[in-house]
Design a protein around this motif. Structure first.
Motif, PDB file in Angstrom:
ATOM      1  N   THR A  70       0.855  -1.182   0.000  1.00 45.87           N
ATOM      2  CA  THR A  70       0.000   0.000   0.000  1.00 45.87           C
ATOM      3  C   THR A  70       0.891   1.232   0.000  1.00 45.87           C
ATOM      4  O   THR A  70       2.048   1.163   0.437  1.00 45.87           O
ATOM      5  CB  THR A  70      -0.926   0.018   1.228  1.00 45.87           C
ATOM      6  N   GLY A  71       0.372   2.371  -0.469  1.00 48.30           N
ATOM      7  CA  GLY A  71       1.217   3.549  -0.606  1.00 48.30           C
ATOM      8  C   GLY A  71       0.551   4.818  -0.116  1.00 48.30           C
ATOM      9  O   GLY A  71      -0.542   5.173  -0.567  1.00 48.30           O
ATOM     10  N   ILE A  72       1.216   5.494   0.801  1.00 52.76           N
ATOM     11  CA  ILE A  72       0.760   6.782   1.322  1.00 52.76           C
ATOM     12  C   ILE A  72       1.630   7.874   0.712  1.00 52.76           C
ATOM     13  O   ILE A  72       2.856   7.844   0.821  1.00 52.76           O
ATOM     14  CB  ILE A  72       0.886   6.832   2.865  1.00 52.76           C
ATOM     15  N   VAL A  73       0.991   8.867   0.089  1.00 52.09           N
ATOM     16  CA  VAL A  73       1.734   9.907  -0.626  1.00 52.09           C
ATOM     17  C   VAL A  73       1.937  11.123   0.279  1.00 52.09           C
ATOM     18  O   VAL A  73       0.979  11.695   0.801  1.00 52.09           O
ATOM     19  CB  VAL A  73       0.986  10.321  -1.906  1.00 52.09           C
ATOM     20  N   THR A  74       3.202  11.506   0.460  1.00 49.76           N
ATOM     21  CA  THR A  74       3.535  12.674   1.277  1.00 49.76           C
ATOM     22  C   THR A  74       3.819  13.915   0.439  1.00 49.76           C
ATOM     23  O   THR A  74       3.731  15.037   0.934  1.00 49.76           O
ATOM     24  CB  THR A  74       4.777  12.396   2.142  1.00 49.76           C
ATOM     25  N   PRO A 119       4.232  19.452  -1.667  1.00 50.41           N
ATOM     26  CA  PRO A 119       3.895  18.624  -0.499  1.00 50.41           C
ATOM     27  C   PRO A 119       2.389  18.448  -0.331  1.00 50.41           C
ATOM     28  O   PRO A 119       1.592  19.312  -0.713  1.00 50.41           O
ATOM     29  CB  PRO A 119       4.490  19.414   0.667  1.00 50.41           C
ATOM     30  N   ILE A 120       2.008  17.317   0.252  1.00 54.95           N
ATOM     31  CA  ILE A 120       0.629  17.009   0.591  1.00 54.95           C
ATOM     32  C   ILE A 120       0.355  17.500   2.016  1.00 54.95           C
ATOM     33  O   ILE A 120       1.238  17.462   2.879  1.00 54.95           O
ATOM     34  CB  ILE A 120       0.369  15.490   0.485  1.00 54.95           C
ATOM     35  N   THR A 178      -2.704  12.072   7.038  1.00 54.63           N
ATOM     36  CA  THR A 178      -3.366  11.365   8.132  1.00 54.63           C
ATOM     37  C   THR A 178      -4.544  10.552   7.627  1.00 54.63           C
ATOM     38  O   THR A 178      -4.724   9.377   7.990  1.00 54.63           O
ATOM     39  CB  THR A 178      -3.863  12.370   9.186  1.00 54.63           C
ATOM     40  N   GLU A 179      -5.351  11.160   6.765  1.00 53.24           N
ATOM     41  CA  GLU A 179      -6.534  10.471   6.241  1.00 53.24           C
ATOM     42  C   GLU A 179      -6.146   9.251   5.409  1.00 53.24           C
ATOM     43  O   GLU A 179      -6.803   8.205   5.482  1.00 53.24           O
ATOM     44  CB  GLU A 179      -7.375  11.436   5.411  1.00 53.24           C
ATOM     45  N   GLN A 180      -5.068   9.377   4.631  1.00 52.84           N
ATOM     46  CA  GLN A 180      -4.602   8.239   3.842  1.00 52.84           C
ATOM     47  C   GLN A 180      -4.188   7.072   4.742  1.00 52.84           C
ATOM     48  O   GLN A 180      -4.569   5.910   4.515  1.00 52.84           O
ATOM     49  CB  GLN A 180      -3.411   8.644   2.980  1.00 52.84           C
ATOM     50  N   ILE A 181      -3.381   7.375   5.758  1.00 57.22           N
ATOM     51  CA  ILE A 181      -2.912   6.325   6.662  1.00 57.22           C
ATOM     52  C   ILE A 181      -4.082   5.658   7.368  1.00 57.22           C
ATOM     53  O   ILE A 181      -4.183   4.428   7.433  1.00 57.22           O
ATOM     54  CB  ILE A 181      -1.907   6.892   7.683  1.00 57.22           C
ATOM     55  N   ASP A 182      -4.994   6.474   7.897  1.00 51.65           N
ATOM     56  CA  ASP A 182      -6.137   5.926   8.619  1.00 51.65           C
ATOM     57  C   ASP A 182      -7.016   5.076   7.705  1.00 51.65           C
ATOM     58  O   ASP A 182      -7.557   4.043   8.131  1.00 51.65           O
ATOM     59  CB  ASP A 182      -6.957   7.056   9.233  1.00 51.65           C
ATOM     60  N   ALA A 183      -7.156   5.499   6.452  1.00 49.64           N
ATOM     61  CA  ALA A 183      -7.985   4.742   5.510  1.00 49.64           C
ATOM     62  C   ALA A 183      -7.412   3.358   5.254  1.00 49.64           C
ATOM     63  O   ALA A 183      -8.138   2.353   5.231  1.00 49.64           O
ATOM     64  CB  ALA A 183      -8.120   5.515   4.199  1.00 49.64           C
ATOM     65  N   LYS A 201       3.812   9.764  15.120  1.00 53.39           N
ATOM     66  CA  LYS A 201       2.606   9.583  15.926  1.00 53.39           C
ATOM     67  C   LYS A 201       1.802   8.383  15.437  1.00 53.39           C
ATOM     68  O   LYS A 201       1.307   7.576  16.238  1.00 53.39           O
ATOM     69  CB  LYS A 201       1.759  10.851  15.866  1.00 53.39           C
ATOM     70  N   LYS A 202       1.680   8.231  14.122  1.00 54.18           N
ATOM     71  CA  LYS A 202       0.909   7.131  13.556  1.00 54.18           C
ATOM     72  C   LYS A 202       1.609   5.781  13.766  1.00 54.18           C
ATOM     73  O   LYS A 202       0.954   4.752  13.960  1.00 54.18           O
ATOM     74  CB  LYS A 202       0.655   7.374  12.066  1.00 54.18           C
ATOM     75  N   ILE A 203       2.925   5.781  13.725  1.00 56.16           N
ATOM     76  CA  ILE A 203       3.676   4.556  13.997  1.00 56.16           C
ATOM     77  C   ILE A 203       3.364   4.050  15.409  1.00 56.16           C
ATOM     78  O   ILE A 203       3.119   2.857  15.625  1.00 56.16           O
ATOM     79  CB  ILE A 203       5.186   4.801  13.825  1.00 56.16           C
ATOM     80  N   LYS A 204       3.337   4.976  16.353  1.00 56.48           N
ATOM     81  CA  LYS A 204       3.026   4.588  17.734  1.00 56.48           C
ATOM     82  C   LYS A 204       1.551   4.203  17.884  1.00 56.48           C
ATOM     83  O   LYS A 204       1.221   3.231  18.581  1.00 56.48           O
ATOM     84  CB  LYS A 204       3.390   5.733  18.685  1.00 56.48           C
ATOM     85  N   GLU A 205       0.680   4.944  17.233  1.00 59.71           N
ATOM     86  CA  GLU A 205      -0.756   4.683  17.346  1.00 59.71           C
ATOM     87  C   GLU A 205      -1.126   3.286  16.849  1.00 59.71           C
ATOM     88  O   GLU A 205      -1.940   2.578  17.464  1.00 59.71           O
ATOM     89  CB  GLU A 205      -1.532   5.734  16.548  1.00 59.71           C
TER      90      GLU A 205
END
Length: 244
Positions: free
Chosen positions: A32-36, A51-52, A58-63, A89-93
């Motif tokens: 899967t790919g999250i675009v920064t 930049p995004i 955040t929305e991409q990662i959560d999705a 933060k998302k890595i820890k979450e």
């Protein structure tokens, strides 16, 4: 086996998210790919970066995490300290195991990030990661040390706050690895070629793919070094074509 890349987009597909996805597929895992950030570049020239927004990252990662059971991820171009803090933060979450390619400058030339990236990586991201894979220039920025020899690379590896692989493309092919304080030197032949675009991206994504296939970290690193070597040897279009 589902993995994730959090990185920028290279429209020539030799680096960034597109290259990561190809590597994931070649090794046999679903990527899967999250675009920064978006970039305008090719293997020979860098033009610009767009930049995004942090909210959309955040929305991409959560999705993705809403639907897929992802354990291993790689990060590439994160562009700003704010994005680095967000990804940390998302890595820890989500309790993710991250391999960090501390991308700062494109192979084709051009600064891919804002200032203070190394400081933010050291403060936020690397302490929450299982491995980082800097080249010599990136390792110098992360550690503040000059690296001109194998001994210098070992000192830098030991100073980085997580396990590390300092790649040897600019140090006579000497790859320096530190896993839990154990130093391993893996020397590879340097190949005379222009097909080098995306080597760091492919390396870090290969490590993630092999980890997802139940290899330990050392084995994943060694297999990935071979993977990238074959890609350089068989490359075309100024980039890698890996054969496994």
């Amino acid at each position: 086996m589902i993995v994730m890349s959090i990185a920028g987009v290279d429209p020539s597909a030799g680096a960034g998210v597109f290259a990561d996805l190809k590597t994931f597929q070649a090794i046999g895992v679903y990527g899967t790919g999250i675009v920064t950030a978006l970039t305008a570049q090719n293997p020979y020239k860098f033009f610009s970066t767009l930049p995004i927004s942090e909210d959309y990252i955040t929305e991409q990662i959560d999705a993705v995490m809403d639907s897929y059971d992802v354990e291993f991820i790689k990060t590439g171009m994160l562009y700003s300290p704010e994005i680095i803090k967000l990804v940390s933060k998302k890595i820890k979450e989500y309790d993710l195991k991250a391999v960090v390619d501390p991308v700062m400058v494109a192979t084709s030339g051009g600064d891919l990030t804002q200032q203070d990236i190394a400081k933010a990586l050291n403060k936020y991201l690397l302490p929450n990661s299982i491995l980082t894979t800097p080249n010599i220039a990136e390792a110098e920025k992360l550690t503040g040390l000059k690296i001109n020899s194998k001994e210098d690379a070992i000192k830098a590896c030991e100073k980085i706050v997580c396990d590390s692989l300092i790649t040897g493309g600019h140090l006579d092919g000497i790859n320096t690895i530190n896993i839990n304080g154990e130093i391993l030197i893996e020397k590879q032949e340097l190949i005379e070629t222009d097909n080098l675009h995306g080597t760091g991206c492919n390396l870090s994504s290969a490590i993630v793919a092999y980890l997802a296939k139940d290899n330990d970290l050392k084995t994943s690193i060694l297999k990935s070094l071979d993977y990238v070597y074959e890609g350089i040897k068989n490359g075309n279009y100024g980039t890698l074509i890996a054969k496994i």
